[in-house]
Design a protein around this motif. Structure first.
Motif, mmCIF file in Angstrom:
data_model
loop_
_atom_site.group_PDB
_atom_site.id
_atom_site.type_symbol
_atom_site.label_atom_id
_atom_site.label_comp_id
_atom_site.label_asym_id
_atom_site.label_seq_id
_atom_site.Cartn_x
_atom_site.Cartn_y
_atom_site.Cartn_z
ATOM 1 N N ASN A 285 3.184 -8.067 0.547
ATOM 2 C CA ASN A 285 3.582 -7.044 1.793
ATOM 3 C C ASN A 285 2.426 -6.361 1.873
ATOM 4 O O ASN A 285 2.153 -5.050 1.428
ATOM 5 C CB ASN A 285 4.831 -6.182 1.329
ATOM 6 C CG ASN A 285 4.887 -5.393 2.654
ATOM 7 O OD1 ASN A 285 4.610 -5.506 3.470
ATOM 8 N ND2 ASN A 285 5.758 -4.136 2.484
ATOM 9 N N PRO A 286 1.426 -6.892 2.409
ATOM 10 C CA PRO A 286 0.016 -6.302 2.620
ATOM 11 C C PRO A 286 -0.160 -5.051 3.458
ATOM 12 O O PRO A 286 -1.173 -4.279 3.460
ATOM 13 C CB PRO A 286 -1.086 -7.282 2.983
ATOM 14 C CG PRO A 286 0.061 -8.172 4.104
ATOM 15 C CD PRO A 286 1.407 -7.960 3.231
ATOM 16 N N SER A 287 0.786 -4.690 4.255
ATOM 17 C CA SER A 287 0.898 -3.667 5.317
ATOM 18 C C SER A 287 0.535 -2.181 4.407
ATOM 19 O O SER A 287 -0.184 -1.469 5.131
ATOM 20 C CB SER A 287 1.913 -3.449 6.351
ATOM 21 O OG SER A 287 3.296 -3.569 5.536
ATOM 22 N N TRP A 288 1.240 -2.119 3.378
ATOM 23 C CA TRP A 288 1.142 -0.765 2.717
ATOM 24 C C TRP A 288 0.039 -0.865 2.134
ATOM 25 O O TRP A 288 -0.554 0.474 1.875
ATOM 26 C CB TRP A 288 2.336 -0.595 1.827
ATOM 27 C CG TRP A 288 2.061 -1.719 0.351
ATOM 28 C CD1 TRP A 288 2.644 -2.913 0.378
ATOM 29 C CD2 TRP A 288 1.324 -1.083 -0.849
ATOM 30 N NE1 TRP A 288 2.076 -3.178 -0.865
ATOM 31 C CE2 TRP A 288 1.252 -2.377 -1.736
ATOM 32 C CE3 TRP A 288 0.528 -0.424 -1.124
ATOM 33 C CZ2 TRP A 288 0.837 -2.492 -2.971
ATOM 34 C CZ3 TRP A 288 0.094 -0.208 -2.404
ATOM 35 C CH2 TRP A 288 0.099 -1.293 -3.200
ATOM 36 N N GLU A 289 -1.073 -1.461 1.681
ATOM 37 C CA GLU A 289 -2.231 -1.650 1.298
ATOM 38 C C GLU A 289 -3.436 -0.931 2.352
ATOM 39 O O GLU A 289 -4.356 -0.724 1.891
ATOM 40 C CB GLU A 289 -2.725 -2.897 0.585
ATOM 41 C CG GLU A 289 -1.819 -3.278 -0.487
ATOM 42 C CD GLU A 289 -2.205 -4.617 -1.144
ATOM 43 O OE1 GLU A 289 -3.527 -4.542 -1.254
ATOM 44 O OE2 GLU A 289 -1.393 -5.408 -1.399
ATOM 45 N N PHE A 290 -2.831 -1.013 3.599
ATOM 46 C CA PHE A 290 -3.983 -0.300 4.344
ATOM 47 C C PHE A 290 -3.695 1.170 4.693
ATOM 48 O O PHE A 290 -3.997 1.759 5.662
ATOM 49 C CB PHE A 290 -3.816 -1.035 5.812
ATOM 50 C CG PHE A 290 -4.357 -2.515 5.892
ATOM 51 C CD1 PHE A 290 -5.649 -2.597 6.083
ATOM 52 C CD2 PHE A 290 -3.306 -3.407 5.361
ATOM 53 C CE1 PHE A 290 -6.172 -4.193 6.106
ATOM 54 C CE2 PHE A 290 -3.974 -4.796 5.388
ATOM 55 C CZ PHE A 290 -5.335 -5.005 5.871
ATOM 56 N N GLU A 291 -2.885 1.675 3.948
ATOM 57 C CA GLU A 291 -2.566 3.249 4.225
ATOM 58 C C GLU A 291 -3.675 4.224 4.281
ATOM 59 O O GLU A 291 -3.823 5.145 4.695
ATOM 60 C CB GLU A 291 -1.317 3.529 2.937
ATOM 61 C CG GLU A 291 -0.947 4.868 3.067
ATOM 62 C CD GLU A 291 0.076 5.550 1.979
ATOM 63 O OE1 GLU A 291 0.475 6.542 2.005
ATOM 64 O OE2 GLU A 291 0.302 4.305 1.193
ATOM 65 N N GLU A 292 -4.651 3.819 3.324
ATOM 66 C CA GLU A 292 -5.767 4.901 3.236
ATOM 67 C C GLU A 292 -6.813 4.613 4.355
ATOM 68 O O GLU A 292 -7.257 5.420 4.853
ATOM 69 C CB GLU A 292 -6.583 4.566 1.873
ATOM 70 C CG GLU A 292 -7.589 5.356 1.680
ATOM 71 C CD GLU A 292 -8.447 5.335 0.204
ATOM 72 O OE1 GLU A 292 -9.355 5.998 0.249
ATOM 73 O OE2 GLU A 292 -8.012 4.250 -0.384
ATOM 74 N N SER A 334 -12.884 -5.266 0.474
ATOM 75 C CA SER A 334 -12.870 -4.934 1.703
ATOM 76 C C SER A 334 -12.576 -3.521 2.275
ATOM 77 O O SER A 334 -13.215 -2.532 2.760
ATOM 78 C CB SER A 334 -12.357 -5.843 2.511
ATOM 79 O OG SER A 334 -12.654 -5.541 4.005
ATOM 80 N N LEU A 335 -11.316 -3.208 1.659
ATOM 81 C CA LEU A 335 -10.461 -1.877 1.764
ATOM 82 C C LEU A 335 -11.392 -0.794 1.367
ATOM 83 O O LEU A 335 -11.778 0.152 1.597
ATOM 84 C CB LEU A 335 -9.416 -2.004 1.628
ATOM 85 C CG LEU A 335 -8.299 -3.042 2.571
ATOM 86 C CD1 LEU A 335 -6.816 -3.044 1.952
ATOM 87 C CD2 LEU A 335 -8.322 -2.460 3.923
ATOM 88 N N ALA A 336 -11.857 -1.287 -0.135
ATOM 89 C CA ALA A 336 -12.641 -0.186 -1.150
ATOM 90 C C ALA A 336 -13.925 0.162 -0.220
ATOM 91 O O ALA A 336 -14.146 1.244 -0.289
ATOM 92 C CB ALA A 336 -12.645 -0.651 -2.225
ATOM 93 N N VAL A 337 -14.531 -0.752 0.227
ATOM 94 C CA VAL A 337 -16.195 -0.441 0.773
ATOM 95 C C VAL A 337 -15.831 0.302 2.096
ATOM 96 O O VAL A 337 -16.516 1.393 2.612
ATOM 97 C CB VAL A 337 -16.767 -1.832 1.152
ATOM 98 C CG1 VAL A 337 -17.805 -1.490 2.190
ATOM 99 C CG2 VAL A 337 -17.011 -2.646 -0.076
ATOM 100 N N THR A 338 -14.544 0.097 2.869
ATOM 101 C CA THR A 338 -14.315 0.768 3.979
ATOM 102 C C THR A 338 -14.091 2.312 3.674
ATOM 103 O O THR A 338 -14.696 3.307 4.214
ATOM 104 C CB THR A 338 -13.075 0.234 4.659
ATOM 105 O OG1 THR A 338 -13.481 -1.204 5.347
ATOM 106 C CG2 THR A 338 -12.744 1.336 5.989
ATOM 107 N N ALA A 339 -13.463 2.404 2.739
ATOM 108 C CA ALA A 339 -13.065 3.876 2.081
ATOM 109 C C ALA A 339 -14.413 4.602 1.713
ATOM 110 O O ALA A 339 -14.522 5.847 1.966
ATOM 111 C CB ALA A 339 -12.117 3.899 1.010
#
Length: 600
Positions: A285-292, A334-339
């Motif tokens: 359920n990847p949607s919650w991993e985009f919370e940040e 990828s999400l970590a680099v965005t953060a």
């Protein structure tokens, strides 16, 4: 304004002679900025005649009329005469006209109209702001394209007006348009290479003339990134669902071909239980991993997949052949680099109300610090940072438990390279430096930053503890030495080639050179230091240590003003003055008397 007859000026604005109209409106543009003059001008009916010139004049008369009208709007007057005809005429001039002085005035009027949000303004709600221009833009669809093209003009004032108008349009769109509308407008501007044009201006020498609109655009860029970040991933939204589905299909080319052949739902039931985990998500359920990172994280990930599709597929294939612990989580990386980029550019602190704050521009020496053109290359920085993450993961043979450590290394890398880049450094140079950064150097930077962090956090406390320990150690050593003197101790008296004043060293204890031994003991009341010389250590009291009463010589410690250690190097001992040398040599020089400056 003194010396100007307003009635005569108004009369000449409607003269049949073009020369009279041109002269009158030329004088008007320098006077109309005075609110008291503007009131008299409007009362005498001059505003209607000025609008007529805006609609029908040409050449310099038109240019002076546009400038006068824009200055009148700047003093918050003349809004009742802004209607669709005026706006259509001004938009037409921006699209079709080439004269710089006309374009400047036209853009200034549009900036005033778009930025006018006074709660007391007259007219309908759509009379101002971006909405007011939409009917005219529908007639001239190349308006935005021509507006962006003006940024490449050699006239810096025109560039500033064009960028100021773009800033006003962007700000108004984000303030008034619904959530589904403003992203389309921003996307449309980006498709016209607006970011590239502004990036070029920000790195050029024109930054001094365009400082205010450039800084405002930079701030607006942060606001846009924050707006994207604040949009939560919702799989009920078609564009969000479509973006996630595109990631899955990009990782499986055979599924994409199958979908094209049989329709969208073909093969969905055959998806493995690791449909999303194989892409680097933690769950199915990847949607919650985009919370940040919100929708911005989704955009960055999909942009990487779009630009590096073959590399992405190859990575997924390689990861599938590895143990689960050793797989590099591409999506999480990828999400970590965005953060990291969000934190580096301080996007969290951005707000629309801050976009007009130009206090930092009071000194031109601040230009190199406040302008961050690399924020306009967000996508390329994200891809470079993500590729660096993959490289570090492979170089360190990391596994799932090391994810946070690699993220920290990438953070330090981007801070060092992006944060240390000058204003004029190209994005290609930054990308190359990120990719070629040595791991050992990066590790050294990490240790230095860790030391600085510890010093900043614990430095005061550590210094306090260090001082306390030093004091305790000093007191301990003092007490230990006093206890040794209370117990008594033997000291060899070296004779031979050694200078008598020198301290005793290990080589001086040769039996052939040693002739006497001195026994020293501190009195129980600690007032006197007793001592005596013996031929050998067994030459006293049947081989036992002598008692204090049997020691003939003594030193009154109340007369001692300084004490020096008897542990020193030969060089120090030979160069120091006699008053700071070994206690042994001092006692040898004064065997039967006290000394006011003795060494022990």
């Amino acid at each position: 304004m003194d010396g100007v007859d307003v009635a005569e000026l108004v009369e000449k604005l409607s003269s049949d002679e073009d020369a009279d109209r041109k002269l009158a409106v030329f004088k008007l543009q320098s006077c109309i900025g005075d609110p008291s003059f503007a009131d008299v001008f409007i009362a005498d009916g001059g505003l209607a005649r000025l609008r007529y010139l805006v609609l029908h004049a040409t050449g310099n008369t038109l240019a002076y009329s546009l400038t006068s009208f824009s200055r009148l709007l700047e003093v918050d007057k003349g809004w009742d005469y802004i209607n669709e005809d005026v706006l259509e005429r001004v938009v037409e001039l921006v699209v079709t006209h080439l004269l710089v002085n006309i374009l400047r005035g036209a853009m200034s009027i549009l900036v005033a109209v778009v930025s006018h949000h006074s709660p007391t303004r007259s007219g309908p709600s759509d009379a101002f702001g971006f909405r007011a221009l939409k009917p005219a833009i529908a007639i001239y669809p190349r308006f935005l394209e021509m507006l962006v093209s003006r940024l490449s003009s050699d006239d810096h004032a025109l560039c500033a007006n064009a960028l100021q108008l773009i800033n006003s349009l962007m700000r108004d769109a984000m303030q008034t348009d619904p959530e589904a509308e403003w992203p389309r407008f921003i996307k449309r501007l980006q498709d016209l290479d607006l970011t590239k044009a502004v990036f070029t201006l920000m790195q050029s020498n024109a930054v001094q003339d365009l400082a205010h609109p450039l800084l405002e655009f930079q701030a607006l860029t942060k606001v846009i990134q924050r707006r994207w970040r604040d949009i939560a991933i919702d799989l009920h939204k078609p564009d969000h669902r479509r973006a996630l589905k595109g990631l899955h299909l990009a990782s499986s080319p055979e599924k994409a071909a199958e979908q094209e052949e049989h329709g969208e739902d073909t093969g969905e039931k055959k998806n493995s239980l690791e449909k999303w985990r194989r892409l680097g998500f933690e769950s199915e359920n990847p949607s919650w991993e985009f919370e940040e990172t919100g929708y911005l994280g989704m955009m960055d990930l999909t942009e990487y997949v779009r630009k590096c599709k073959d590399t992405f597929r190859k990575q997924i294939l390689e990861q599938s052949n590895m143990p689960s612990q050793k797989r590099c989580p591409i999506a999480r990386a990828s999400l970590a680099v965005t953060a990291i980029l969000l934190e580096h550019f301080e996007v969290e602190n951005s707000d629309l109300d801050d976009t007009k704050n130009h206090h930092a521009l009071e000194s031109r020496s601040n230009y190199e610090k406040i302008f961050k053109p690399l924020i306009l290359q967000w996508s390329r920085l994200h891809i470079a940072g993500l590729q660096a993450f993959f490289r570090l993961w492979k170089a360190t043979s990391a596994d799932r438990e090391d994810f946070a450590k690699i993220v920290e290394l990438v953070r330090i890398l981007l801070e060092a390279v992006v944060g240390g880049a000058t204003r004029t450094k190209s994005v290609k140079e930054v990308e190359d430096e990120i990719q070629s950064f040595d791991y050992q150097h990066l590790r050294q930077l990490q240790m230095e930053l860790l030391a600085i962090t510890y010093e900043d956090t614990w430095g005061h406390h550590l210094c306090q503890v260090r001082d306390e320990l030093n004091h305790e150690a000093l007191q301990f050593v003092k007490e230990q030495r006093i206890r040794c003197l209370l117990a008594g101790a033997w000291f060899p008296i070296v004779q031979g080639n050694k200078v008598n004043a020198d301290p005793v060293e290990k080589g001086d204890l040769n039996p052939l050179q040693t002739r006497l031994f001195r026994y020293a003991k501190l009195n129980h009341n600690r007032r006197y230091l007793h001592y005596a010389d013996f031929a050998s250590q067994n030459d006293s009291s049947g081989g036992e240590d002598p008692e204090v009463e049997s020691l003939r010589e003594k030193i009154d410690l109340s007369l001692v003003t300084s004490v020096a250690s008897n542990i020193s190097t030969t060089t120090t001992a030979t160069t120091d003055p006699p008053s700071t040398r070994s206690s042994i040599s001092t006692l040898k020089q004064h065997p039967t008397s006290t000394n006011n400056n003795n060494n022990n």
